[in-house]
Design a protein around this motif. Structure first.
Motif, PDB file in Angstrom:
ATOM      1  N   VAL A   1       0.101   8.685   7.455  1.00 13.46           N
ATOM      2  CA  VAL A   1      -1.243   8.193   7.769  1.00 13.46           C
ATOM      3  C   VAL A   1      -1.166   6.959   8.666  1.00 13.46           C
TER       4      VAL A   1
ATOM      5  N   GLY B   1       1.801   4.295  -3.451  1.00 13.04           N
ATOM      6  CA  GLY B   1       1.645   5.743  -3.440  1.00 13.04           C
ATOM      7  C   GLY B   1       2.654   6.469  -4.299  1.00 13.04           C
TER       8      GLY B   1
ATOM      9  N   TRP C   1       0.829  -1.205   0.000  1.00 19.15           N
ATOM     10  CA  TRP C   1       0.000   0.000   0.000  1.00 19.15           C
ATOM     11  C   TRP C   1       0.859   1.249   0.000  1.00 19.15           C
ATOM     12  N   VAL C   2       1.922   1.245   0.786  1.00 14.72           N
ATOM     13  CA  VAL C   2       2.820   2.406   0.825  1.00 14.72           C
ATOM     14  C   VAL C   2       3.540   2.572  -0.510  1.00 14.72           C
TER      15      VAL C   2
ATOM     16  N   GLY D   1       3.980  10.574  -2.208  1.00 13.56           N
ATOM     17  CA  GLY D   1       2.882   9.640  -1.939  1.00 13.56           C
ATOM     18  C   GLY D   1       3.215   8.644  -0.843  1.00 13.56           C
TER      19      GLY D   1
ATOM     20  N   ARG E   1       1.568   8.375   2.988  1.00 11.60           N
ATOM     21  CA  ARG E   1       0.933   7.146   3.472  1.00 11.60           C
ATOM     22  C   ARG E   1       1.595   6.656   4.758  1.00 11.60           C
TER      23      ARG E   1
END
Length: 204
Positions: A60, A40, A36-37, A53, A57
């Motif tokens: 987050v 980005g 997922w990271v 990006g 992330r």
């Protein structure tokens, strides 16, 4: 004495299954968050702009972890709930990675007679691309009524048993994750006999 030994063996088996399952669950979570990271990162930008990006992330994720920590400190009983969810997931994952399960193929695994058949299947799903993600292959199998209820990690273990190279950095589009590359599938299998090179001519 025999009853005590039986109880101890059962207890050791439970602990072993939870330990193996915990490692599997941890690996799956780390792989998912890492993918997922990485997703980005923008391929149309260069330098620090492309890295914005993944950095955002990561921020987050850090905020989410702090929020979870604050909630658990405010309501400590939630720790027991989280621990219960983890134990349940580890117990289920530990069954799939048990030595007994590793020695036999999954009951609902697709009928794949040999490594060549698997390679052809992967190339068909890949199409003209240079690689294919395992989640795409799993979705293809499930669309045809195979591997229902299984996950990417199960497919990865199955391919590794067949000595098919699997890599966690296969990039299709702009997302790198677990997958198979075309160059690894088209390379000659180690089991295939290599053609003998012609002997150099000694004729004058």
């Amino acid at each position: 004495m025999k009853r005590r030994l039986t109880w101890w063996a059962a207890r050791s088996g439970i602990a072993d299954r939870l330990a193996r399952g915990s490692c599997t669950v941890w690996e799956r979570r780390v792989d998912a968050l890492t993918s997922w990271v990485r997703a980005g990162r923008r391929a149309d930008l260069d330098g620090w702009r492309a890295a914005l990006g993944p950095v955002l992330r990561l921020v987050v994720l850090g905020v989410a972890l702090c929020a979870v920590w604050a909630v658990v400190r405010a309501w400590p009983w939630l720790m027991g709930l989280l621990a219960g969810c983890w134990i349940r997931a580890a117990w289920r994952a530990g069954k799939a990675t048990s030595p007994e399960a590793a020695d036999e193929p999954p009951a609902d695994a697709p009928a794949m007679p040999d490594v060549e058949a698997v390679r052809r299947l992967l190339l068909d799903v890949m199409g003209d691309a240079s690689g294919v993600h395992l989640r795409t292959v799993l979705a293809h199998l499930q669309e045809h009524g195979q591997w229902e209820g299984r996950k990417v990690a199960d497919l990865r273990v199955h391919l590794e048993r067949l000595d098919i190279p699997v890599d966690r950095g296969v990039k299709v589009g702009r997302t790198p994750t677990w997958g198979v590359r075309r160059r690894d599938l088209e390379a000659p299998s180690p089991a295939e006999p290599q053609e003998a090179s012609p002997a150099p001519s000694t004729a004058a």
